[in-house]
Design a protein around this motif. Structure first.
Motif, PDB file in Angstrom:
ATOM      1  N   GLY A  85      39.796  46.691  70.027  1.00  0.00           N
ATOM      2  CA  GLY A  85      39.568  45.289  69.704  1.00  0.00           C
ATOM      3  C   GLY A  85      40.805  44.430  69.708  1.00  0.00           C
ATOM      4  N   GLY A  86      41.956  44.980  69.357  1.00  0.00           N
ATOM      5  CA  GLY A  86      43.184  44.188  69.319  1.00  0.00           C
ATOM      6  C   GLY A  86      44.002  44.278  70.589  1.00  0.00           C
ATOM      7  N   GLN A  87      43.422  44.792  71.678  1.00  0.00           N
ATOM      8  CA  GLN A  87      44.180  45.024  72.908  1.00  0.00           C
ATOM      9  C   GLN A  87      43.877  44.019  74.024  1.00  0.00           C
ATOM     10  OE1 GLN A  87      46.633  47.333  73.081  1.00  0.00           O
ATOM     11  NE2 GLN A  87      46.184  47.599  70.905  1.00  0.00           N
ATOM     12  N   ALA A  88      43.138  42.968  73.734  1.00  0.00           N
ATOM     13  CA  ALA A  88      42.780  42.010  74.791  1.00  0.00           C
ATOM     14  C   ALA A  88      43.951  41.083  75.123  1.00  0.00           C
ATOM     15  CB  ALA A  88      41.581  41.172  74.361  1.00  0.00           C
ATOM     16  N   ASN A  89      44.113  40.810  76.388  1.00  0.00           N
ATOM     17  CA  ASN A  89      44.987  39.710  76.819  1.00  0.00           C
ATOM     18  C   ASN A  89      44.215  38.405  76.681  1.00  0.00           C
ATOM     19  OD1 ASN A  89      47.262  41.296  77.556  1.00  0.00           O
ATOM     20  ND2 ASN A  89      46.253  41.844  79.471  1.00  0.00           N
ATOM     21  N   TYR A  90      44.897  37.329  76.354  1.00  0.00           N
ATOM     22  CA  TYR A  90      44.181  36.092  76.043  1.00  0.00           C
ATOM     23  C   TYR A  90      45.073  34.864  76.193  1.00  0.00           C
ATOM     24  CZ  TYR A  90      46.695  36.678  71.634  1.00  0.00           C
ATOM     25  OH  TYR A  90      47.674  36.848  70.703  1.00  0.00           O
ATOM     26  N   VAL A  91      44.418  33.720  76.195  1.00  0.00           N
ATOM     27  CA  VAL A  91      45.084  32.416  76.114  1.00  0.00           C
ATOM     28  C   VAL A  91      44.330  31.592  75.078  1.00  0.00           C
ATOM     29  CG1 VAL A  91      45.573  30.229  77.309  1.00  0.00           C
ATOM     30  CG2 VAL A  91      45.932  32.413  78.495  1.00  0.00           C
ATOM     31  N   VAL A  92      45.060  30.920  74.195  1.00  0.00           N
ATOM     32  CA  VAL A  92      44.461  29.995  73.225  1.00  0.00           C
ATOM     33  C   VAL A  92      45.085  28.617  73.445  1.00  0.00           C
ATOM     34  CG1 VAL A  92      44.089  29.429  70.799  1.00  0.00           C
ATOM     35  CG2 VAL A  92      44.089  31.831  71.538  1.00  0.00           C
ATOM     36  N   LEU A  93      44.238  27.618  73.687  1.00  0.00           N
ATOM     37  CA  LEU A  93      44.711  26.247  73.911  1.00  0.00           C
ATOM     38  C   LEU A  93      44.454  25.393  72.682  1.00  0.00           C
ATOM     39  CD1 LEU A  93      43.477  25.398  77.538  1.00  0.00           C
ATOM     40  CD2 LEU A  93      45.683  26.342  76.824  1.00  0.00           C
ATOM     41  N   ASP A  94      45.463  24.671  72.237  1.00  0.00           N
ATOM     42  CA  ASP A  94      45.324  23.661  71.190  1.00  0.00           C
ATOM     43  C   ASP A  94      44.910  22.366  71.878  1.00  0.00           C
ATOM     44  OD1 ASP A  94      45.585  21.749  69.217  1.00  0.00           O
ATOM     45  OD2 ASP A  94      47.611  22.350  68.612  1.00  0.00           O
ATOM     46  N   LEU A  95      43.716  21.865  71.564  1.00  0.00           N
ATOM     47  CA  LEU A  95      43.186  20.693  72.260  1.00  0.00           C
ATOM     48  C   LEU A  95      43.566  19.383  71.585  1.00  0.00           C
ATOM     49  CD1 LEU A  95      39.666  22.078  73.199  1.00  0.00           C
ATOM     50  CD2 LEU A  95      41.878  22.403  74.326  1.00  0.00           C
ATOM     51  N   GLY A  96      44.285  19.449  70.474  1.00  0.00           N
ATOM     52  CA  GLY A  96      44.824  18.257  69.852  1.00  0.00           C
ATOM     53  C   GLY A  96      43.876  17.492  68.965  1.00  0.00           C
ATOM     54  N   ASP A  97      42.651  17.996  68.792  1.00  0.00           N
ATOM     55  CA  ASP A  97      41.666  17.304  67.952  1.00  0.00           C
ATOM     56  C   ASP A  97      41.155  18.211  66.836  1.00  0.00           C
ATOM     57  OD1 ASP A  97      40.223  19.116  69.405  1.00  0.00           O
ATOM     58  OD2 ASP A  97      38.756  17.687  70.188  1.00  0.00           O
ATOM     59  N   GLY A  98      41.938  19.250  66.537  1.00  0.00           N
ATOM     60  CA  GLY A  98      41.513  20.205  65.518  1.00  0.00           C
ATOM     61  C   GLY A  98      40.690  21.348  66.060  1.00  0.00           C
ATOM     62  N   THR A  99      40.552  21.431  67.385  1.00  0.00           N
ATOM     63  CA  THR A  99      39.806  22.530  67.995  1.00  0.00           C
ATOM     64  C   THR A  99      40.705  23.313  68.945  1.00  0.00           C
ATOM     65  OG1 THR A  99      38.977  21.197  69.854  1.00  0.00           O
ATOM     66  CG2 THR A  99      37.633  21.258  67.838  1.00  0.00           C
ATOM     67  N   TYR A 100      40.310  24.576  69.166  1.00  0.00           N
ATOM     68  CA  TYR A 100      41.084  25.484  70.003  1.00  0.00           C
ATOM     69  C   TYR A 100      40.140  26.193  70.968  1.00  0.00           C
ATOM     70  CZ  TYR A 100      44.675  24.771  66.472  1.00  0.00           C
ATOM     71  OH  TYR A 100      45.585  24.203  65.627  1.00  0.00           O
ATOM     72  N   ALA A 101      40.468  26.201  72.247  1.00  0.00           N
ATOM     73  CA  ALA A 101      39.690  26.922  73.252  1.00  0.00           C
ATOM     74  C   ALA A 101      40.333  28.288  73.468  1.00  0.00           C
ATOM     75  CB  ALA A 101      39.637  26.143  74.556  1.00  0.00           C
ATOM     76  N   GLU A 102      39.522  29.349  73.363  1.00  0.00           N
ATOM     77  CA  GLU A 102      40.035  30.715  73.410  1.00  0.00           C
ATOM     78  C   GLU A 102      39.426  31.471  74.598  1.00  0.00           C
ATOM     79  OE1 GLU A 102      39.859  32.653  69.566  1.00  0.00           O
ATOM     80  OE2 GLU A 102      39.601  30.705  68.567  1.00  0.00           O
ATOM     81  N   TYR A 103      40.291  32.171  75.334  1.00  0.00           N
ATOM     82  CA  TYR A 103      39.903  32.895  76.546  1.00  0.00           C
ATOM     83  C   TYR A 103      40.375  34.349  76.392  1.00  0.00           C
ATOM     84  CZ  TYR A 103      40.161  28.015  78.172  1.00  0.00           C
ATOM     85  OH  TYR A 103      40.051  26.639  78.292  1.00  0.00           O
TER      86      TYR A 103
END
Length: 206
Positions: free
Chosen positions: A119-137
C-alpha cells in the motif's frame, strides 16, 4: 352559510385529487439528477451544483473505463469514498485535470502487488489546486511521475505515466480530489458533462 360549509369538503377533495394528479408518475417527465454532497438546491428545489468540474486525466480522444467509482465497497471507503479508478495501460500518459502546483511527487518505487503490504509503494503526483483542494494521481509507473514538487502545471499537461506500483490488482490510475482534511470529495468531469449534462462518473465493470 350552511351551503358554503357543505361545499368545503368537496373543494378539499378536488384539491387533493389535483395534487395527486400532479405528483403521479408521468413516463414522459424527465427525472432531475440527485444532488451530490456539496451541491445545493434553489428556492424551487432544483439542484444547483457547487461540485468542482475537472478534465478527465487523459489526453483528448483517449478511451477508458471506470473500474471503481464512488463508494465502491472493495476499497473506496472512508477517506477514499469519492475516489475513481480509471483503466489504462502501462506507459499511457496521465494529464493534469486542472491547473495547479505540484505539492508532492514520488517516482522511485519499483514495487506493485495485490497484497495490502504494498500500500505504501505507489508512485504518485499530488497537485495543490489553490482553492483548498488537491488532485491525487496514484499507481504511476517506475519513474512515471514526470513533475517535481513546486512545479506549476496546466490542465491537460502530461504529468505522469500509467503503471502498477503500490497495492493494485492491475494497471490503472487511482484518482481523487481531496480537501484540506484529506477526505475525498465529489467531482464532475467536463467531458462527461457534455455527454449527459450531469458530469458525474459512473462505474462500468465490462
Amino acid at each position: 352559510m350552511l351551503l358554503a360549509e357543505h361545499k368545503r369538503p368537496a373543494q378539499l377533495i378536488a384539491l387533493a385529487a389535483t395534487a395527486l394528479l400532479l405528483l403521479s408518475c408521468h413516463p414522459e417527465r424527465r427525472a432531475e439528477p440527485i444532488c451530490m454532497p456539496g451541491d445545493h438546491r434553489d428556492f424551487r428545489g432544483r439542484c444547483t451544483t457547487q461540485t468542482p468540474v475537472h478534465l478527465l486525466p487523459f489526453r483528448a480522444g483517449y478511451e477508458t473505463l471506470i473500474t471503481q467509482g464512488f463508494h465502491d465497497p472493495d476499497s473506496h471507503e472512508n477517506n477514499e469514498s469519492y475516489a475513481i479508478d480509471f483503466r489504462c495501460s502501462e506507459g499511457d500518459p496521465i494529464v493534469a485535470t486542472s491547473d495547479g502546483v505540484v505539492w508532492e511527487a514520488r517516482k522511485d518505487s519499483m514495487t506493485g502487488c495485490t497484497d495490502p503490504t504494498c500500500g505504501g509503494q505507489a508512485n504518485y503526483v499530488v497537485l495543490d489546486l489553490g482553492d483548498g483542494t488537491y488532485a491525487e494521481y496514484y499507481h504511476l509507473a517506475p519513474y512515471g511521475a514526470l513533475v517535481e514538487a513546486g512545479d506549476q502545471v496546466c490542465a491537460g499537461q502530461v504529468i505522469g505515466i500509467c503503471g502498477v506500483t503500490g497495492y493494485t490488482t492491475g494497471e490503472h490510475l487511482h484518482w481523487q480530489l481531496s480537501g484540506l482534511s484529506n477526505q475525498s470529495i465529489p467531482v464532475r468531469f467536463s467531458e462527461i458533462q457534455r455527454q449527459n449534462g450531469i458530469g458525474y462518473p459512473t462505474f462500468d465493470a465490462t
